[in-house]
Motif scaffolding. Structure first.
Motif: not given
Length: 656
Positions: A41, A150, A171-173
């Motif tokens: 991500h 993100r 990493w995070q949406p």
């Protein structure tokens, strides 16, 4: 400033993580590895060569496949390797594959990789302040569904030596779950840009509340300045063992603050407790007004009140005015409230009818006196008990004791020491490709605002040198208005720090968001982060993306003395000068050669403001919004506030 309750919890998590690191031998020693900033991500920077790096056994051939390209390199004798992928246009998702020439070794695969713009969001608590803590949190969280935005949040860490990787992270949406703990300013900045540009936005967040600029600068740069050189060298005796002890002390510190010790909560609130030998003080008053110099710890206060028969068995409301934020309230031995870091405007509580007695009733308060704060802020008329009709004042004499619970341990706060956060939270993500930096800091340097003129540009240049991306854009937020409003023009360290921030605009490719209209007098963390993010996005649109937008409020350009008045000329006036509320301009002060400032009359004429005062016949200097919390209303017709300024160079530092 940070949220100590969050720090208390995160300390336990960091200890657990460190124990796992120590107890578990590496399962991939010698195999190809990448820093944690590379993950599923992730967002990679468009329009420039993409650096990808890591480690493996010395002399091994490493292949990186991405976007139809395959780049090979060989690790050096130190086991390090790096490739630069060709620049790409915004888009995705893509796969990235990293492997060794030895086909028996596992392949590293990163999925759902986007190409877009990456911004490093950094500094102290107003950048760290989370969406769930800011304005309209419930609605904002509910509506958060932005898979092309993100976040990578670098966890808190400090090190005496330069590190090559961060403690953890991925990493995070952004969705309704992940947005809660994201930087509110950075999220609203990203959302504004993403809606306009239609490209993925990555936010690399590296923040820690309550930290000075020196903590984020490399040792080499700090040693180059006489302002910081001596302190850096003095700290060379500090080791990781000192960090561990300080962290353990911090856990004990907050355990004492949040949890009553020595069973005091069972005995002290009891109406029959004998407090005859306790000393007395007069409330409302704060620590600086009390005869308790330098005290830090837990304080117990008791007040006996006598209620008339007509209140017996009736529900009443206790109005507490403006107490220190961390306290517990008891009425006749029953805990009524426990306030933890809630800076609400007023504190009032309903007392159940069954607790209200005829005659003697006892109010007890357990309060944390921290960081030179504590007690009840005036006015006295806001401390009272009422049944809705009659009022009984709670001001006046209160019994107190300060030695009933363990002494709070002394905390060194090593995260505030020079260079330790750079080592652990910035260097490990260099040279990850970024489009620029957004920065919100300065509160922890207010005590030495002139030094900030040197230290802030030093940090900007330090990062640019190390990233080797040239003069990448550096967008920052000027300090908001804060603290008590003064009735007359006065000296202000906050104003002097804002001036130092304005002077940093001399650095190439920088821009500053003025928020002198968004602060809150009693809250160092103003909640309107949406507008802060929007104003940073306006700066990015103009400076970086070359869009035709008005991104700044009026800026002082020059001045001219015209008899008994001074004419101020402004740039960045947009469609013209105006005032918020359409009244007369406020916030201007004028002085003669005696350096005595008086509030001034001001009139807008085109792109200028004429300033004068009947008390100053021969004016030589003007100041605007020169205060901790100024009353000022000059804007341009785009609604952006004028930047605080002064035309003089007189000493403006508050005497300590």
């Amino acid at each position: 400033m940070g949220n100590p309750r969050l720090s208390f919890c995160s300390t336990f998590l960091r200890f657990t993580f460190l124990i796992i690191l120590v107890a578990t031998p590496s399962l991939v020693f010698g195999q190809v590895r990448l820093p944690k900033v590379f993950s599923d991500h992730m967002v990679l920077q468009r329009g420039r060569a993409i650096p990808v790096w890591g480690t493996a056994q010395p002399g091994k051939q490493i292949s990186v496949e991405f976007g139809g390209q395959k780049i090979k390199t060989t690790t050096g004798q130190d086991g390090k390797w790096m490739v630069h992928l060709p620049q790409m246009k915004a888009g995705g998702p893509h796969l990235m594959q990293v492997s060794e020439e030895d086909k028996t070794k596992p392949v590293i695969l990163f999925k759902d990789v986007l190409i877009g713009d990456v911004w490093l969001a950094s500094r102290q608590s107003n950048m760290e302040w989370q969406v769930q803590q800011a304005m309209n949190a419930e609605t904002e969280i509910k509506n958060a569904h932005y898979p092309n935005i993100r976040f990578f949040n670098v966890p808190h860490d400090k090190k005496t030596n330069v590190q090559t990787d961060v403690l953890a992270g991925s990493w995070q949406p952004i969705d309704s779950l992940t947005v809660k703990t994201a930087s509110a300013v950075a999220y609203y900045f990203a959302r504004e840009l993403q809606a306009d540009l239609k490209v993925p936005i990555g936010i690399l967040q590296s923040t820690w509340g309550g930290t000075p600029v020196e903590a984020w600068i490399s040792r080499e740069q700090l040693l180059s300045s006489p302002i910081t050189q001596r302190t850096v060298l003095q700290n060379d005796t500090v080791t990781e063992k000192h960090f561990l002890k300080d962290s353990l002390d911090l856990v004990r510190f907050w355990d004492i603050v949040y949890n009553p010790k020595n069973k005091t909560d069972k005995t002290i609130p009891n109406p029959n407790y004998n407090d005859a030998k306790w000393p007395e003080l007069v409330m409302p008053a704060t620590l600086k007004n009390l005869n308790l110099p330098g005290y830090e710890g837990m304080m117990w206060l008791r007040k006996t009140i006598h209620l008339p028969q007509n209140l017996f068995g009736k529900e009443v409301t206790l109005h507490f005015g403006h107490p220190e934020m961390n306290y517990s309230l008891y009425f006749n031995g029953k805990e009524i409230a426990k306030n933890v870091w809630n800076a609400k405007p007023t504190h009032h509580y309903r007392i159940p009818a069954n607790l209200v007695k005829q005659g003697k009733n006892v109010i007890a308060v357990r309060m944390a006196f921290l960081w030179t704060g504590g007690g009840f802020n005036p006015p006295a008329e806001e401390m009272y008990l009422t049944d809705g009709t009659a009022k009984l004042s709670l001001a006046g004499g209160w019994k107190y004791r300060k030695d009933l619970e363990p002494t709070l341990p002394t905390i060194k706060n090593y995260h505030q020491f020079p260079t330790y956060l750079f080592n652990a939270m910035i260097n490990p993500v260099i040279p990850y490709g970024i489009n620029g930096v957004i920065w919100y800091q300065g509160e922890n340097n207010v005590s030495a605002p002139v030094d900030y003129r040197t230290l802030f540009p030093m940090m900007i240049n330090d990062w640019r040198i190390r990233w080797q991306q040239g003069y990448f854009p550096f967008l920052y937020v000027q300090l908001a208005n804060y603290m008590k409003r003064q009735p007359e023009p006065s000296q202000s360290d906050w104003a002097t720090l804002r001036e130092a921030q304005t002077l940093a605009l001399a650095q190439p490719n920088t821009a500053m968001a003025t928020i002198i209209d968004l602060g809150e007098a009693d809250n160092i963390h103003p909640k309107n982060k949406q507008e802060v993010g929007r104003r940073l996005a306006l700066l990015a649109k103009k400076l970086v993306y070359k869009k035709a937008v008005q991104a700044s409020g009026p800026m002082y350009q020059n001045h001219q003395i015209e008899g008994n008045q001074i004419r101020i000329k402004f740039s960045e006036t947009g469609a013209g000068l105006a005032t918020r509320g359409n009244g007369k301009p406020t916030g201007f002060a004028i002085a003669g050669s005696n350096q005595k400032f008086y509030w001034a009359d001001a009139v807008i004429e085109g792109n200028t403001v004429k300033v004068s005062s009947a008390q100053v016949k021969n004016p030589v200097a003007v100041r605007y919004a020169w205060a901790d919390n100024p009353e000022c209303n000059l804007i341009n017709k785009d609604g952006l506030p004028a930047n605080p300024f002064r035309t003089d160079d007189w000493n403006a530092i508050v005497a300590k």
